[in-house]
Design an enzyme around this catalytic site. Sequence first.
Site, PDB file in Angstrom:
ATOM      1  CB  CYS A 101      29.532 -43.674  29.446  1.00  0.00           C
ATOM      2  SG  CYS A 101      28.547 -42.182  29.082  1.00  0.00           S
ATOM      3  CB  CYS A 222      30.428 -39.163  35.223  1.00  0.00           C
ATOM      4  SG  CYS A 222      29.544 -40.642  34.373  1.00  0.00           S
TER       5      CYS A 222
END
Length: 416
Positions: A101, A222
Amino acid sequence: MGFSRHVVCAMSGGVDSSVAALLLKRRGYSVTGVFMKNWDSLDEKGVCTTERDCDDAHRVCQTLDIPFHQVSYVKEYWHDVFSNILKEYERGRTPNPDIICNKHIKFNHFHKYAINTLGADAMATGHYARSSQEDEEVFQQINTAPSTSLFRDRFEIRNPVRLYKGADHLKDQTFFLSQIPQETLRQTLFPLAGLTKEFVKKIAAEAGFYHVLMKKESMGICFIGERNFENFILEYLEPKPGNFVSIEDGTIMGTHQGWFTLTLGQRARIGGQKQAWFVVDKDVTTGDVFVAPTTNHPALFRDTLRTDRFHWVTVDPPPELIRTKMMECQFRFIHQMPLAPCTVTLNMDGSVWISLSEPCRALTPGQFAVLYKGDECLGSGKIMQLGPSEYTLQRGKERLAAAEQLREQQSPEPSS
């Protein structure tokens, strides 16, 4: 009023990015806070955590009296990160979403948005890390045009920006930044570089950021939050039932829903088994997941691995490695695991072999091998191949000894 540098700060709604924005403003910069929406997530109570985090980030920006923007990277996250992650699981690997990410979203799409769309002189994040640049050097980078030629001029004098651990070694986050591009690092400020987590909390309390100070620190992947990983991944991948097989004698111990729901080193939940069994290997072709009866079974320990093409933060490998093709440094593949001494060998294709001074538990394909030299984070490469386990080597030695013994027994007695 004099000219003020414009810095765009990535805001997550947490204490670290909130204090980063505060410190930037105190330094006299013109600060813009931006919240990134990467995933449409609900917590275990069905509440959209993204909206809550966005509201928290907005409140901080209102307190600081700085502009606030929200940008959505849900589509980019799906294409660049999540679809990649699903493919990795299907191949039997265990990816690291946070590193991927940062590489594709925060230090690529967000960086371009900050510089090109919002016209920032630099971007900033709340990571506990530091670079080799002073702030003013970061601002000078915007005026440096990147080379347009396919190959770099061999006479070009380069001074790459280096990535170093933050002052708080317990919170150090260089592990998660080990894949970021050099050109983005050149234009990034780390306001928390010289601070400890405790001091950051103290600054937040003094600034009245109680709504972010009281939040539980985000842990784990996440986009999963508090949900069970197996249930989550089975929403996206078809179940592929297979067997749990004992690494010691080949006995089928039970069944699983798919090798991608399991990772090396974890406890295997096997119905009807009172004894704890641990995942030591996977065979994607047969669907078998091999298990061993103890958490520190020798089948879990290995001391060599190979990566894919290694990403060096400074672009080029260290001169010592280029010159001799070998280098001693330190290794980790899990955030906060103790750094392990290792020897790195550079391959012709840019990949590296890493030989550890001591066998390491549960080295996992798909995870990132991150290398350090002192406080400097050199970069990382995805683990693609593992050397033999201690158990395999042990069994090999036993077979050789047995074969030697058999030969001795079968050899004729010398005639007197």
